[in-house]
Design an enzyme around this catalytic site. Structure first.
Site, mmCIF file in Angstrom:
data_model
loop_
_atom_site.group_PDB
_atom_site.id
_atom_site.type_symbol
_atom_site.label_atom_id
_atom_site.label_comp_id
_atom_site.label_asym_id
_atom_site.label_seq_id
_atom_site.Cartn_x
_atom_site.Cartn_y
_atom_site.Cartn_z
ATOM 1 N N PRO A 89 -1.402 -2.996 -14.497
ATOM 2 C CG PRO A 89 -2.939 -3.912 -15.977
ATOM 3 C CD PRO A 89 -2.810 -3.328 -14.615
ATOM 4 C CD GLU A 116 -12.665 -2.520 -18.686
ATOM 5 O OE1 GLU A 116 -11.736 -2.340 -19.482
ATOM 6 O OE2 GLU A 116 -13.101 -3.649 -18.390
ATOM 7 N NE ARG A 154 10.841 -14.868 0.844
ATOM 8 C CZ ARG A 154 12.092 -14.898 0.390
ATOM 9 N NH1 ARG A 154 12.584 -13.877 -0.273
ATOM 10 N NH2 ARG A 154 12.854 -15.966 0.594
ATOM 11 C CG ASP A 169 15.766 -15.272 -1.484
ATOM 12 O OD1 ASP A 169 15.792 -16.454 -1.141
ATOM 13 O OD2 ASP A 169 15.034 -14.404 -0.977
HETATM 14 CL CL1 6GU Z 1 -0.655 -4.786 -10.688
HETATM 15 N N1 6GU Z 1 -2.965 -5.347 -11.828
HETATM 16 C C1 6GU Z 1 -3.721 -5.967 -12.727
HETATM 17 N N2 6GU Z 1 -5.042 -5.779 -12.759
HETATM 18 N N3 6GU Z 1 -3.206 -6.786 -13.651
HETATM 19 C C2 6GU Z 1 -1.894 -6.969 -13.613
HETATM 20 C C3 6GU Z 1 -1.057 -6.358 -12.683
HETATM 21 C C4 6GU Z 1 -1.630 -5.530 -11.793
HETATM 22 N N4 6GU Z 1 0.209 -6.739 -12.914
HETATM 23 C C5 6GU Z 1 0.148 -7.553 -13.942
HETATM 24 N N5 6GU Z 1 -1.107 -7.695 -14.381
#
Ligand code: 6GU
Length: 239
Positions: A89, A116, A154, A169
């Site tokens: 994230p 974590e 794709r 798309d």
């Molecule tokens: Cl790539 N990993 C995790 N654990 N949470 C996320 C993410 C990735 N992308 C958005 N939230």
């Protein structure tokens, strides 16, 4: 295209990869996937892949050695150098232009985290490209890796039956419009009719209707795509 996926839960990935368009692409050798379980690279008898964080705090941290050693061993044996991506994230947000860029690579290595996260030295040593799929937190990187693989695969020539499917798309190659509504038989269901124009055989009128639909939908649902304001997923990365 070759994909190497690093995870503690290979079954999550094999289930998804075993179905539908991806399974066909793999069977037809358009996409080659290798799953690597970094638990196999642990050296202690308990095969521990995680440990408590230095400094305290909740959760567990994935250890540096099994991850670095597994990724290095696989990468060193690759026929050509690829591109290492860490799903986290904390990465830059995945957009269709990034998907297009990744689809042009011949090989991708995707590292999925859990708990974590990884010991920070994994990032320092391997220097992956860090990618997130959106501003929310998942339990692990596996689902995010499947999002990326699905979107990239794709675009690999031959994976979709009709290559036009992805050229047109939303979000692709600067397209900032949503798709028009589609219908198939029957012509009427519970009183709901297929728009008359689609049955007319008049290709010019059909194209015009679809263009209008596309604009109207985009205006109603995603005005930010038209004026460049707001939270547009195709906006240039500011990070
Ligand atoms: Cl790539 N990993 C995790 N654990 N949470 C996320 C993410 C990735 N992308 C958005 N939230």
């Amino acid at each position: 295209m070759r994909l190497d996926l690093f995870t503690l839960f290979p079954e999550i990935l094999s289930g998804y990869l075993g179905q539908s368009i991806l399974a066909k692409a793999i069977e037809r050798k358009l996409v080659e996937v290798h799953l690597h379980d970094f638990r196999r690279w642990t050296k202690d008898k308990h095969q521990s892949v995680d440990d408590r964080p230095f400094g305290g705090g909740p959760g567990m941290v994935i250890k540096v050695e099994p991850v670095v050693e597994c990724v290095e061993a696989v990468c060193n044996a690759l026929p050509a150098s690829g591109r290492l991506i860490l799903l986290t994230p904390q990465g830059r947000r995945l957009t269709q232009p990034i998907v297009e860029e990744l689809a042009a690579e011949s090989s991708l290595q995707l590292l999925c985290g859990r708990y974590e996260g990884f010991d920070q030295r994994v990032t320092e040593i391997l220097q992956p490209d860090e990618i997130s799929i959106g501003d929310y937190v998942l339990g692990g990187g596996e689902v995010a890796a499947m999002v990326l693989v699905d979107a990239v695969a794709r675009l690999v020539p031959g994976v979709l039956g009709d290559q036009r499917s992805c050229v047109e798309d939303s979000f692709s190659q600067g397209n900032r419009l949503l798709e028009f509504a589609q219908y198939t038989r029957p012509r009427e269901y519970r009183g709901y009719q297929v728009p008359e124009v689609l049955l007319s055989g008049n290709h010019e009128a059909i194209s015009k209707w679809r263009r209008e639909q596309t604009l109207e939908r985009t205006r109603d649902r995603r005005a930010d795509l038209l004026d460049g304001s707001g939270d547009s997923p195709v906006e240039p990365d500011r990070s």
